[in-house]
Scaffold this motif. Sequence first.
Motif, mmCIF file in Angstrom:
data_model
loop_
_atom_site.group_PDB
_atom_site.id
_atom_site.type_symbol
_atom_site.label_atom_id
_atom_site.label_comp_id
_atom_site.label_asym_id
_atom_site.label_seq_id
_atom_site.Cartn_x
_atom_site.Cartn_y
_atom_site.Cartn_z
ATOM 1 N N VAL A 145 -35.201 -58.476 3.659
ATOM 2 C CA VAL A 145 -35.068 -58.144 5.080
ATOM 3 C C VAL A 145 -35.195 -59.395 5.947
ATOM 4 O O VAL A 145 -34.521 -59.528 6.979
ATOM 5 C CB VAL A 145 -36.133 -57.097 5.489
ATOM 6 N N GLN A 148 -31.945 -61.093 6.171
ATOM 7 C CA GLN A 148 -31.024 -60.333 7.020
ATOM 8 C C GLN A 148 -31.342 -60.558 8.496
ATOM 9 O O GLN A 148 -30.437 -60.750 9.320
ATOM 10 C CB GLN A 148 -31.111 -58.852 6.672
ATOM 11 N N ALA A 176 -31.432 -55.199 14.218
ATOM 12 C CA ALA A 176 -32.667 -55.535 13.504
ATOM 13 C C ALA A 176 -33.576 -54.313 13.408
ATOM 14 O O ALA A 176 -34.177 -54.050 12.358
ATOM 15 C CB ALA A 176 -33.381 -56.682 14.223
ATOM 16 N N LEU A 179 -32.324 -52.075 10.701
ATOM 17 C CA LEU A 179 -32.603 -52.621 9.366
ATOM 18 C C LEU A 179 -34.078 -52.463 9.005
ATOM 19 O O LEU A 179 -34.422 -52.077 7.887
ATOM 20 C CB LEU A 179 -32.217 -54.106 9.312
ATOM 21 N N LEU B 152 -23.440 -60.306 12.425
ATOM 22 C CA LEU B 152 -23.808 -60.582 11.030
ATOM 23 C C LEU B 152 -22.846 -61.591 10.402
ATOM 24 O O LEU B 152 -23.255 -62.509 9.682
ATOM 25 C CB LEU B 152 -23.790 -59.290 10.204
ATOM 26 N N GLN B 171 -26.117 -61.193 1.509
ATOM 27 C CA GLN B 171 -27.211 -60.654 2.334
ATOM 28 C C GLN B 171 -26.657 -59.966 3.579
ATOM 29 O O GLN B 171 -27.116 -58.887 3.968
ATOM 30 C CB GLN B 171 -28.166 -61.793 2.719
ATOM 31 N N GLU B 174 -25.073 -56.635 2.596
ATOM 32 C CA GLU B 174 -26.073 -55.592 2.386
ATOM 33 C C GLU B 174 -26.559 -55.053 3.737
ATOM 34 O O GLU B 174 -26.670 -53.836 3.940
ATOM 35 C CB GLU B 174 -27.236 -56.167 1.579
ATOM 36 N N ALA B 175 -26.817 -55.958 4.660
ATOM 37 C CA ALA B 175 -27.253 -55.521 5.986
ATOM 38 C C ALA B 175 -26.171 -54.689 6.655
ATOM 39 O O ALA B 175 -26.457 -53.658 7.292
ATOM 40 C CB ALA B 175 -27.598 -56.744 6.849
#
Lengths: 193, 193
Positions: A145, A148, A176, A179, B152, B171, B174-175
């Motif tokens: 995380v 990310q 954010a 996530l 992103l 990464q 995935e986010a």
Amino acid sequence: MDDETARDQVVTAADRLFYAHGVHAVGMDAVRAEAQVSLKRIYSLFPSKDDLVVAVLHHRTEQWATGLEAAVRAAATPRDRLLAVFDFLDAWFREDDFRGCAFINSFGELGATSPAVAEAVRAQKAAFQEYVLGLVREEGLPDVVAAQLAILAEGAQTTAAISGDPAAAAQAREAAAVLVDAALARGEHASTV
Amino acid sequence: MDDETARDQVVTAADRLFYAHGVHAVGMDAVRAEAQVSLKRIYSLFPSKDDLVVAVLHHRTEQWATGLEAAVRAAATPRDRLLAVFDFLDAWFREDDFRGCAFINSFGELGATSPAVAEAVRAQKAAFQEYVLGLVREEGLPDVVAAQLAILAEGAQTTAAISGDPAAAAQAREAAAVLVDAALARGEHASTV
DNA sequence: TACAGTAGAGAACGATGGTTCTCCGTGCAA
DNA sequence: TTGCACGGAGAACCATCGTTCTCTACTGTA
């Protein structure tokens, strides 16, 4: 004036000029004029312009870390501390002289030609990721995380810089939050199964 | 050699050199040598270096759009098409000569001094966001998701460039998946209530 | 062959910039 | 007061670079 304050004046002046116009666009003579420190003195403090650029980046690294940590400390819960990163970005993007991330800009300008600059930029970004990782772990979230959230922060900076629209901070903050909450939900689910 | 092929050779050569070393670090004479087109000819095709830079950015904009659209078209479902953006980035980051996003780099180097360059970069990023917005709407997701996915993607590009690690693509992917699925879940929830 | 027009090679030009040097004034020590 | 070390102002130096110019070679034409 002792060396320390002269050094400070030069770094501060160079930072202002480099950030506003780019490194190549600012000559050493402009730095001298802005800092009110003679060229002789400047070159006795910094062997070359490249060294001055690196010193400016280190100075910015400290400034950034200080400001970010203050913003994070002001938040109450671990989750708010994670999101405070994006509130910090939001406030920054709204400043009049915001021109994007100085590290990203410098990397684009000098990363290919100056290993010292490239390394200073890399170090700052690595430190930021490490810092976010600490916040993520406080929350008990998996390390991924942190990566990310760091990517979101970087993306918000470039997007805000290029588009000129500070909205990127709020959009990144919202992403954010999603996530973080998704990771929290997964964690709770895993622990309850 | 007719003007069109000369122009092509110059733009291609300049693109290669500018991307690898930065614009300032590459003189027009180096472009002439790489393109095998005389300076006289180059200046008859492009009034100034700045115009050449803008032409290179436009060329890159088309290349990028073509590659991205091909990658997206190869995906089966709307959701996969959204994530294909990040697979495209992943493949790009692994290329040997990957040195970050040319637009972000150029913006950092020239954005403050060349309005034409700044505008070309802004246009490319806006076009990308628009493209993602189209994909997001195909999926029936709210527009805000497009902004999040674009952030992103930008963040992955700068992170991969500075850290030198292509992992940022995975990464970010995935986010993105988490954000898309969360938005889908909210949508289904809303429609079933 | 003579010639006009074009294009290329590369010198030349003018500006700029990083870095160093020269010259001068100042303050301090004896 | 004299001598000296230091620092500043700014000229000087050297390299680079964007841009233009000159000169030459070549092509196609009458």
